[in-house]
Design a protein around this motif. Structure first.
Motif, PDB file in Angstrom:
ATOM      1  N   CYS A  25     -12.716  -3.745   9.533  1.00 44.17           N
ATOM      2  CA  CYS A  25     -13.231  -2.786   8.560  1.00 44.17           C
ATOM      3  C   CYS A  25     -12.545  -1.441   8.747  1.00 44.17           C
ATOM      4  N   ALA A  26     -12.392  -0.706   7.637  1.00 45.53           N
ATOM      5  CA  ALA A  26     -11.801   0.628   7.702  1.00 45.53           C
ATOM      6  C   ALA A  26     -12.759   1.686   7.171  1.00 45.53           C
ATOM      7  N   ALA A  49      -7.664  -4.230  11.424  1.00 47.63           N
ATOM      8  CA  ALA A  49      -7.308  -3.886  10.048  1.00 47.63           C
ATOM      9  C   ALA A  49      -6.350  -4.948   9.533  1.00 47.63           C
ATOM     10  N   GLN A  53      -4.945  -3.677   4.146  1.00 49.16           N
ATOM     11  CA  GLN A  53      -5.586  -2.381   4.378  1.00 49.16           C
ATOM     12  C   GLN A  53      -4.606  -1.355   4.922  1.00 49.16           C
ATOM     13  N   TYR A  60      -4.139  -0.254   1.051  1.00 49.59           N
ATOM     14  CA  TYR A  60      -5.097   0.357   0.127  1.00 49.59           C
ATOM     15  C   TYR A  60      -5.919   1.459   0.782  1.00 49.59           C
ATOM     16  N   THR A  61      -5.821   1.624   2.108  1.00 52.46           N
ATOM     17  CA  THR A  61      -6.492   2.746   2.782  1.00 52.46           C
ATOM     18  C   THR A  61      -5.597   3.972   2.882  1.00 52.46           C
ATOM     19  N   TYR A 364     -13.857  -1.098  -1.451  1.00 53.82           N
ATOM     20  CA  TYR A 364     -12.587  -0.469  -1.789  1.00 53.82           C
ATOM     21  C   TYR A 364     -12.771   0.922  -2.386  1.00 53.82           C
TER      22      TYR A 364
END
Length: 443
Positions: A25-26, A49, A53, A60-61, A364
């Motif tokens: 998870c981020a 990650a 991510q 996408y982070t 997201y």
């Protein structure tokens, strides 16, 4: 210093019940809650990650490997949690973000990604080369040999990066590796499935044999000192509305086969939403690395919705409310690229799935400035009033028990994080011997 994940495998060889939850998870609040719970029990914690991510282009982070490392460390420093107790992992590392490119080009990008990840101090690497690339044949499955060959190439890139890292950090911990081709789609299945096919023992052994051949051809026999797990499908999966629960009888032949290979364990992906007893059975059966992702942000989203319902009751002026539910919905509708391929049906069905889907595509959107601002305003609003215990029981009954018993402050941010903690505790129960005696469970 021995890698903590390798140490887990060693303990299992001695007959000690143990495993490792992998928190993939981020989300800032999720990571904070995970680390705080680890601090309470002086645990080492594995945070991962994915290549979607975090990668050399930001993912996408919008974070590269070193950025995600610093992001996690900043959260740890804030709560005074030791960085040495954090194992950073790279999940699905390989050409996954570049599947549309020709194999040679995609693999060059994958090599760069794994090298940057190891150079940034990640010590648990999942090498995933199971996906077809742009010029792979469409009408035939990707062979174990091609998967293993590409995996071996990435392993070489990791080793080269580690040799460079040791020059600057002589005490650097050598990474351990997870291989395997039967990898569920990151974040859960896209379509409803009546059943999930458990990996066949012969396919698991074919994977091992293919890797051993390719590693031997490249003179990488020492690699087996660091390859500690193989990803398999043990029959667990989730989609938007359905959960396939672990049935140890369905995976009996697979787990019996593992006993021939005491130096490795299985890694289970998509273990989200499994009952704690099922998670514990998985660990007992050799699926010792149990990965969870969307269930963590689902728990957070669940808590934020509950807090929003209380805000509507307690903040009389609508203009003063954070209106988190509406802000999140607007952000998702405005930019549907993260959910439109996953949520189907008519407008009502899609609206329900945007809110309540187990695959939790809302994760997201949580870091968007407007959504983050709504979360902070929600916390501030509820901290400016007194939440009646009777109302807390209505909307957050599990947190109510802890507040009632003086174990949890009735503060909005702490209530939200405790919803995540409840999920974390399912995994702690699964991997620790006699964990129930700690009294952490309240139900």
């Amino acid at each position: 210093m021995q890698n903590p994940i390798r140490e887990m495998v060693t303990k299992r060889q001695l007959g000690i019940h143990c495993g490792v939850p992998s928190f993939c998870c981020a989300n800032k609040l999720v990571i904070e809650a995970v680390l705080e719970q680890a601090k309470r029990f002086d645990d080492t914690v594995l945070i991962e990650a994915t290549s979607n991510q975090v990668n050399q282009y930001g993912g996408y982070t919008n974070m590269r490997p070193k950025d995600f490392r610093n992001f996690v460390y900043q959260i740890a420093d804030k709560i005074e949690f030791s960085r040495e107790k954090i194992v950073l992992g790279g999940d699905h590392l390989g050409p996954l973000p570049w599947v549309d490119l020709p194999a040679a080009e995609a693999m060059e990008k994958a090599k760069e990604l794994v090298a940057l990840t190891v150079a940034s101090g990640y010590t648990k690497i999942h090498l995933d080369t199971s996906m077809k690339l742009g010029d792979d044949p469409i009408d035939e499955p990707l062979s174990d040999e091609i998967i293993a060959e590409r995996g071996a190439v990435l392993y070489q890139a990791c080793e080269a990066a580690f040799r460079e890292r040791v020059k600057k950090h002589p005490d650097a911990v050598h990474p351990v590796f997870v291989i395997g081709s039967e990898v569920p789609v990151p974040g859960g299945s896209q379509e409803a499935e009546d059943s999930v096919t458990v990996t066949k023992p012969e396919n698991f052994e074919k994977t091992l044999l293919a890797y051993k051949r390719k590693f031997a051809e490249l003179g990488l026999n020492d690699a087996w000192n660091y390859i500690i797990a193989v990803v398999v499908q043990p029959g667990v999966e989730f989609g938007n509305e359905e959960i396939h629960h672990y049935n140890r009888m369905d995976s009996l032949r697979l787990c019996e086969c593992l006993k021939k290979y005491p130096d490795i364990v299985f890694e289970g992906h998509s273990t989200d939403y499994q009952a704690p007893t099922k998670l514990k059975e998985m660990v007992e059966d050799g699926i010792a690395i149990i990965k969870v992702g969307p269930a963590l942000t689902f728990s957070l989203r669940e808590a934020l919705f509950a807090l929003s319902m209380m805000e509507k009751e307690l903040i009389s002026n609508e203009l003063d409310r954070a209106n988190f539910i509406e802000v999140l919905e607007y952000a998702m509708v405005k930019n549907p690229k993260h959910w439109e391929k996953y949520y189907h049906g008519d407008e009502q069905q899609q609206a329900l799935e945007r809110k309540y889907s187990f695959s939790d595509r809302s994760r997201y959107y949580m870091a968007l400035p407007e959504v983050e601002a709504a979360i902070n305003k929600l916390f501030d609003n509820l901290n400016s009033v007194e939440i009646p215990l009777s109302m807390l029981r209505q909307y957050m009954p599990l947190q109510y028990i802890k507040v009632r018993d003086g174990k949890l402050p009735c503060r909005a941010r702490e209530l939200a994080k405790d919803s995540i903690v409840m999920m974390v505790e399912d995994y702690n129960y699964a991997v620790k011997y006699n964990y129930m005696i700690s009294g952490i469970f309240v139900h």
